[in-house]
Design a protein around this motif. Structure first.
Motif, short mmCIF file in Angstrom:
data_model
loop_
_atom_site.label_atom_id
_atom_site.label_comp_id
_atom_site.label_asym_id
_atom_site.label_seq_id
_atom_site.Cartn_x
_atom_site.Cartn_y
_atom_site.Cartn_z
N HIS A 252 0.91 -1.14 0.00
CA HIS A 252 0.00 0.00 0.00
C HIS A 252 0.95 1.20 0.00
N ALA A 253 0.95 1.99 -1.04
CA ALA A 253 1.97 3.04 -1.10
C ALA A 253 1.42 4.37 -1.61
N ASN A 254 1.91 5.45 -1.02
CA ASN A 254 1.69 6.79 -1.55
C ASN A 254 0.20 7.18 -1.62
N GLU A 255 -0.55 6.74 -0.61
CA GLU A 255 -1.96 7.15 -0.55
C GLU A 255 -2.10 8.50 0.14
N LEU A 256 -1.30 8.68 1.19
CA LEU A 256 -1.45 9.88 2.02
C LEU A 256 -0.31 10.87 1.81
N ALA A 257 0.81 10.39 1.31
CA ALA A 257 1.97 11.25 1.08
C ALA A 257 2.95 10.52 0.18
N ASN A 258 3.97 11.24 -0.30
CA ASN A 258 4.98 10.59 -1.12
C ASN A 258 5.91 9.80 -0.20
N SER A 259 5.56 8.54 0.04
CA SER A 259 6.13 7.77 1.15
C SER A 259 7.40 7.02 0.81
N GLY A 260 7.74 6.93 -0.47
CA GLY A 260 8.88 6.08 -0.86
C GLY A 260 8.46 4.62 -1.00
N GLY A 261 7.20 4.35 -0.74
CA GLY A 261 6.71 2.97 -0.78
C GLY A 261 6.83 2.33 -2.16
N VAL A 262 6.63 3.14 -3.19
CA VAL A 262 6.71 2.58 -4.54
C VAL A 262 8.12 2.04 -4.80
N GLN A 263 9.12 2.84 -4.45
CA GLN A 263 10.51 2.41 -4.70
C GLN A 263 10.84 1.16 -3.90
N VAL A 264 10.38 1.10 -2.66
CA VAL A 264 10.66 -0.10 -1.86
C VAL A 264 9.98 -1.31 -2.49
N GLY A 265 8.75 -1.15 -2.91
CA GLY A 265 8.04 -2.26 -3.55
C GLY A 265 8.78 -2.75 -4.77
N VAL A 266 9.19 -1.81 -5.62
CA VAL A 266 9.90 -2.19 -6.86
C VAL A 266 11.20 -2.91 -6.51
#
Ligand code: NIG
Ligand code: FE
Length: 415
Positions: A252-266
């Motif tokens: 679950h990434a970047n719903e509320l802010a630019n969390s860096g979650g996308v990069q970690v997922g990738v």
């Protein structure tokens, strides 16, 4: 038994190439066969084509044959809903009212509402009751056209309750005609762990995950990597731990802010990165050439009044986009994938064709099943629906709020 659908006005989303996902400009093109037939044998799509070619198709004539006349009606592959939290104990309409009066989703969460509210209610509810309610929701989405669904834990938050949730999902897998994938979700920090976050991450990794893996209770591991929830570092640790048990990650990434979650997922080859309201060129670049399916959840953005994921920019960059319902009591209390298509068209500027790929083949990829589900292709599982008499396939997203589905076929069986 053989089922032959005949005189289908239009057989939609056929794929002769057996693609595992559809990206960029190709999302605007959907293949169909007009005045078509489709043959189902042994749960699978055996053959399909134009009615004038029906005599050429081969099937065992000594089997029992059922013919269905689909004049005026269209046939679609069932939706694959790759992101839901549909095992829950109670609705949360009080928070809905609080938000109407001005509170934000994050403010409610900080006060112990939101996910923690759902966790408290779920901890109190016996497994059998949870199962009964969740099966009702499954039945509801089946009649709305969904044939495969991913269901997450994450409202347990204690070892006991997370296992309880996952066992409910396991029972659902055994007793439902829908294909179900289950995901262990690191969703939120319980109040008592807010000042000792590392301890909770250790509990997830060292206690919950090994038990879940040993009982084969989850197919995937997911982390809510966002402001106020799990950090990038915490997310990395959990995804890495999942990989050790051969569970692919999701975020679950970047719903509320630019969390860096996308990069970690990738980085950890997550199957999907979901939500994506706060993404920029950097995140789009990270997703390009990755194995991670960008997944947009229009129901949550609609219900929480969030800014919208930049779907047009993502598709223009050449990315595939999947869409899922996010069915859950807090941010998207609906599992209606027809309505998700409507939102895709009306709010994100997608064409009906793009929303079709997003809710079938691309969302099938996001739950690891696109080899066997998500399009009309020979050898795929016969999960499909027959509509009422309709004028064109665009009338599905156009008719928001309606259900134009008349017959549901799952694993080759009429439901
Ligand atoms: O996908 N964003 C995090 N989790 C869920 C919502 C959970 C809740 O509010 O209960 C979601 O939107
Ligand atoms: Fe979610």
């Amino acid at each position: 038994m053989i089922l032959i659908l005949q005189n289908i006005k239009e057989l939609v989303q056929v794929d002769l190439k057996n693609r595992l996902w559809v990206a960029g400009k190709s999302m605007a093109e959907v293949q169909t066969v007009k005045n078509a037939f489709l043959i189902i044998q042994d749960k699978l799509i055996k053959d399909f084509g134009a009615m004038e070619d029906l005599y050429k198709s081969e099937y065992e004539l000594d089997d029992m044959i059922i013919e269905i006349d689909c004049s005026g009606k269209m046939v679609f592959p069932s939706y694959c809903d790759s992101h839901t939290h549909l095992v829950y104990a109670a609705t949360r309409e009080q928070e809905f009212v609080d938000r109407i009066k001005g509170l934000t989703y994050e403010e409610i969460a900080k006060k112990g509402g939101g996910i923690l509210n759902s966790a408290k209610r779920l901890q109190e509810m016996p497994e059998d009751d949870l199962y009964t309610h969740a099966m009702e929701r499954l039945e509801e989405i089946m009649w709305l056209g969904t044939g495969a669904v991913e269901i997450k834990s994450g409202y347990g938050l204690t070892t006991e309750s997370e296992l309880k949730m996952l066992k409910v999902i396991q029972r659902m897998k055994q007793n439902s005609p829908l294909l179900i994938k289950s995901t262990f979700l690191a969703h939120a920090f319980p109040l008592e762990y807010r000042s000792k976050r590392a301890d909770y991450v250790n509990l997830l990794i060292n206690e919950m995950l090994p038990l879940i893996a040993s009982e084969e209770l989850a197919d995937f591991v997911d982390v809510f990597c966002d402001r106020g929830f799990f950090t990038m570092e915490e997310t990395e640790r959990i995804l890495m731990a999942g990989i050790k048990y051969e569970m692919k990650g999701k975020v679950h990434a970047n719903e509320l802010a630019n969390s860096g979650g996308v990069q970690v997922g990738v980085k950890y080859n997550a199957l999907s990165a979901d939500h994506l309201e706060y993404i920029e060129d950097e995140e789009i670049a990270a997703l390009m050439d990755s194995e991670t399916m960008p997944t947009v959840l229009p129901g949550a953005a609609f219900f929480l009044n969030l800014k919208l994921a930049p779907v047009r920019r993502m598709i223009a960059a050449g990315l595939p986009v999947a869409m899922a319902s996010d069915y859950n009591p807090g941010s998207s209390p609906s599992g209606n994938m027809n309505f998700i298509q409507s939102l895709g068209c009306l709010k994100y500027g997608m064409t009906p064709e793009e929303t079709l790929h997003a809710t079938t083949i691309n969302s099938a990829y996001a739950m690891g099943i696109s080899e066997s589900y998500g399009s009309i292709a020979k050898g795929k599982v016969a999960n499909l629906f027959i509509t009422k008499e309709i004028s064109s396939y665009a009338v599905i997203p156009y008719s928001f709020g309606s259900n134009l589905i008349e017959t549901v076929i799952l694993n080759g069986e009429i439901q």
